[in-house]
Design an enzyme around this catalytic site. Structure first.
Site, PDB file in Angstrom:
ATOM      1  N   GLU A 215       4.189   0.531   1.299  1.00 34.49           N
ATOM      2  CA  GLU A 215       3.277  -0.572   0.981  1.00 34.49           C
ATOM      3  C   GLU A 215       1.859  -0.046   1.125  1.00 34.49           C
ATOM      4  O   GLU A 215       1.454   0.406   2.194  1.00 34.49           O
ATOM      5  CB  GLU A 215       3.484  -1.778   1.889  1.00 34.49           C
ATOM      6  CG  GLU A 215       2.595  -2.951   1.481  1.00 34.49           C
ATOM      7  CD  GLU A 215       2.720  -4.163   2.394  1.00 34.49           C
ATOM      8  OE1 GLU A 215       2.182  -5.228   2.022  1.00 34.49           O
ATOM      9  OE2 GLU A 215       3.328  -4.046   3.486  1.00 34.49           O
TER      10      GLU A 215
ATOM     11  N   ASP B 245      -7.272  -6.139  -3.389  1.00 34.29           N
ATOM     12  CA  ASP B 245      -8.596  -6.662  -3.731  1.00 34.29           C
ATOM     13  C   ASP B 245      -8.749  -6.611  -5.248  1.00 34.29           C
ATOM     14  O   ASP B 245      -8.614  -5.543  -5.848  1.00 34.29           O
ATOM     15  CB  ASP B 245      -9.671  -5.799  -3.064  1.00 34.29           C
ATOM     16  CG  ASP B 245     -11.063  -6.415  -3.141  1.00 34.29           C
ATOM     17  OD1 ASP B 245     -11.373  -7.082  -4.157  1.00 34.29           O
ATOM     18  OD2 ASP B 245     -11.853  -6.221  -2.196  1.00 34.29           O
TER      19      ASP B 245
END
Length: 201
Positions: free
Chosen positions: A34, A107
């Site tokens: 991840e 983001d």
């Protein structure tokens, strides 16, 4: 939201055996990574549910990474490791290829001048290609619709295959095995549907 640095908490990163500090680090092919794992809520739930599976978190913020390590230790997880690093340096510090890369609530960098910072920009896709196995899959979750559509376009233009996509993860077949991140819990509780895709090179 910016997290206030906690230097005392960060000391755990220098001594905890779950933190990888000697490089290059050789990954097992079945390792699930991840990227930008935050406090590790999703990946720790996966690791707890699948104790024979290997997991690796990559998080550049030391305070946030420290909170993830605390969580892993609280759950007594032994099948998970963490690297504190910018994603750009991954090919320098890890060896071997993996089968699964997760991008969770990255983001979106909405301004055009920041496009090169988006984790599905072509330079990042080229990076992932170097350590994802030929049969490997990138899995992406986001609440940001524009970033999701951008990612689909960027991956397609890069020559990737979109294996699965949905604008409503929690009402799809993929939700059966889904574990939520902190952001996912927040936005879904407010009624926002979660975008999800799987893609390969």
């Amino acid at each position: 939201m910016r997290v206030r640095r906690d230097k005392n908490l960060e000391k755990i990163l220098d001594v905890d055996p779950l933190v990888i500090s000697k490089f290059p680090f050789k990954l097992k092919q079945d390792t699930i990574i991840e990227l930008g794992s935050g406090k590790g809520t999703m990946i720790s739930a996966l690791a707890l549910k699948n104790p024979s599976q290997n997991y690796l978190c990559v998080e550049r913020d030391r305070t946030i990474a420290s909170k993830a390590i605390e969580k892993f230790n609280d759950l007594n997880l032994k099948n998970i490791n963490l690297i504190v690093s910018d994603i750009q340096h991954l090919t320098e510090i890890i060896e071997n290829k993996v089968n699964t890369i997760w991008l969770t609530f990255s983001d979106p960098w909405p301004k055009n001048r920041h496009e090169h910072r988006r984790l599905t920009y072509k330079t990042f896709l080229d990076l992932y290609k170097k350590f994802l196995s030929p049969q490997g899959v990138i899995k992406l979750k986001t609440d940001n619709d524009k970033f999701f559509h951008y990612s689909l376009e960027s991956m397609s233009e890069f020559g990737m295959k979109i294996l699965y996509q949905t604008n409503d993860l929690h009402n799809s077949i993929k939700n059966l095995d889904n574990e939520m991140t902190d952001y996912e819990k927040k936005w879904s509780s407010l009624g926002k549907s979660i975008n999800y895709l799987e893609a390969s090179f």
